[in-house]
Design an enzyme around this catalytic site. Sequence first.
Site, PDB file in Angstrom:
ATOM      1  CG  ASP A 278      -2.091   0.941   1.079  1.00  0.00           C
ATOM      2  OD1 ASP A 278      -2.083   1.763   0.148  1.00  0.00           O
ATOM      3  OD2 ASP A 278      -3.024   0.844   1.903  1.00  0.00           O
TER       4      ASP A 278
ATOM      5  CG  ASP B 260      -3.106   3.677  -3.531  1.00  0.00           C
ATOM      6  OD1 ASP B 260      -4.045   2.986  -3.973  1.00  0.00           O
ATOM      7  OD2 ASP B 260      -3.217   4.415  -2.537  1.00  0.00           O
ATOM      8  CD  GLU B 261      -5.253  -1.579  -1.069  1.00  0.00           C
ATOM      9  OE1 GLU B 261      -5.544  -2.344  -0.135  1.00  0.00           O
ATOM     10  OE2 GLU B 261      -5.976  -0.619  -1.422  1.00  0.00           O
TER      11      GLU B 261
END
Length: 481
Positions: free
Chosen positions: A11, A105-106
């Site tokens: 993350d 973003d993950e």
Amino acid sequence: MRNAPTILHLDMDAFFASVEQASKPSLRGKAVIVGGLGPRGVVATASYEARVFGVNSAMPMAQARRLAPNAAYLVPRFHFYRTISEQVMTLLRELSPLVEPLSLDEAFVDLEAGGTAWDEASARLTGGKLRADIRAVTGLTGSVGLAASKMLAKIASEQGKPDGLVLIEPGTERALLAPMSVRTLPGVGPATGDHLRRAGITTVEEIAEAGEDELVRLLGKAHGHALYAMALAHDERPVVAEREAKSVSVEDTYDVDIHDRVRVGLEVQRLADRCVRRLRGAGLSGRTIVLKVRRYDFSTLTRSETLRGPTDDPAVVREAAARLLEAVDTTGGVRLLGVGVSGLADYTQEDLFAQAAGERGDLGPEEVAAEPAAEEPAAAERHWSAGHDVRHAEYGHGWVQGSGLGRVTVRFETPDSPPGRVRTFRVDDPDLEPTDPLPLVSRGEPPEEGGSAGDAGTSGDGVEGADGGEGSLERAGAGSG
């Protein structure tokens, strides 16, 4: 479940805001809030410095401004974020063929499938190397969680924030989960959490103690079984490399409610065309057209129509969306409109073109391709979004600190320069042009001239600068990051 912590969850830390801070030296270490800057905008991401004031993602921007009036408020640069995200995802794919992106973003990574980790020691080494590689390639930080299941890996990365690595050793999962809130478990949102709280269940340990039968009684068979298993740290969900898209949609939130029925219809047509452009960009078509209308009183209506087969024809989608709109009462005003396409396929069915009632011949491919350009403002009416990149013929590369009252304020700096000076220009200055973002990490080129050290103040009223002043004309909300 596995007996080794070989599932990794990455993350990126406050991703959008961190990209902006890395790109803009004057904002490093300061409160940065990215999102829609209009009256009805929402926060997409807040930097950790902004979170100290209570600002969080999905918060109304007006509330964020009250909590952190001196923060820098920026309009998202989604194209740039996607570029950085792809750099990160490339690093993940070097670790394993099984990478499951959840957002820009993950992502989850199955390290065992890639042969890069097989026990606790190798998993920890791989996670540490990944964090170092991400920093070297992007200049950003990410938090890594390592565990024997997806649920626990995500919990671990959350514990590691920001810029940390947490590994949950097999055999310790139950003890770790026991004191945690029920909201920690996947699938427990505010409504389910409140339902469990009213039953006297507030921790994961209390879920396990309640028993499976009680959870099924409270939540239903499927949800009850799944939640009880997760409370016992049982999560057999595999990392899935390809997550098939279920729908493509676009929507806009309006600063002022739209009451004119004609304008509502025109907005729906415009959204339909945007949706088709996104659909075609993904090489997809779809059978079901969906219209979303949020009215003045926050009531949200969704209407859909399923066609005989999949299409990516703009005239067909526009016509279907218009038919759906006819069944919606917009008398009191509309605050949000959206158009989507679901039932996706990778082919089209030609006979659907007849549904356009003869409009097919009125909108050729060339006209479809030209439509985005038609929406661009004239040069004399250029709008400068706060945070976006510009280049001046004399001063070099910079970013828009704010605009208003016919002026635009620019801070001239680059990722490699010291904090730069601020200058104000007319919005139609011919020497000032939009430009592409610069890489966050230098590839060996010398830093660009133009941004000099120092921190001159803004000149010009109504300009939204890094100190949070008012005046941006940017409309509507942003997505989450």
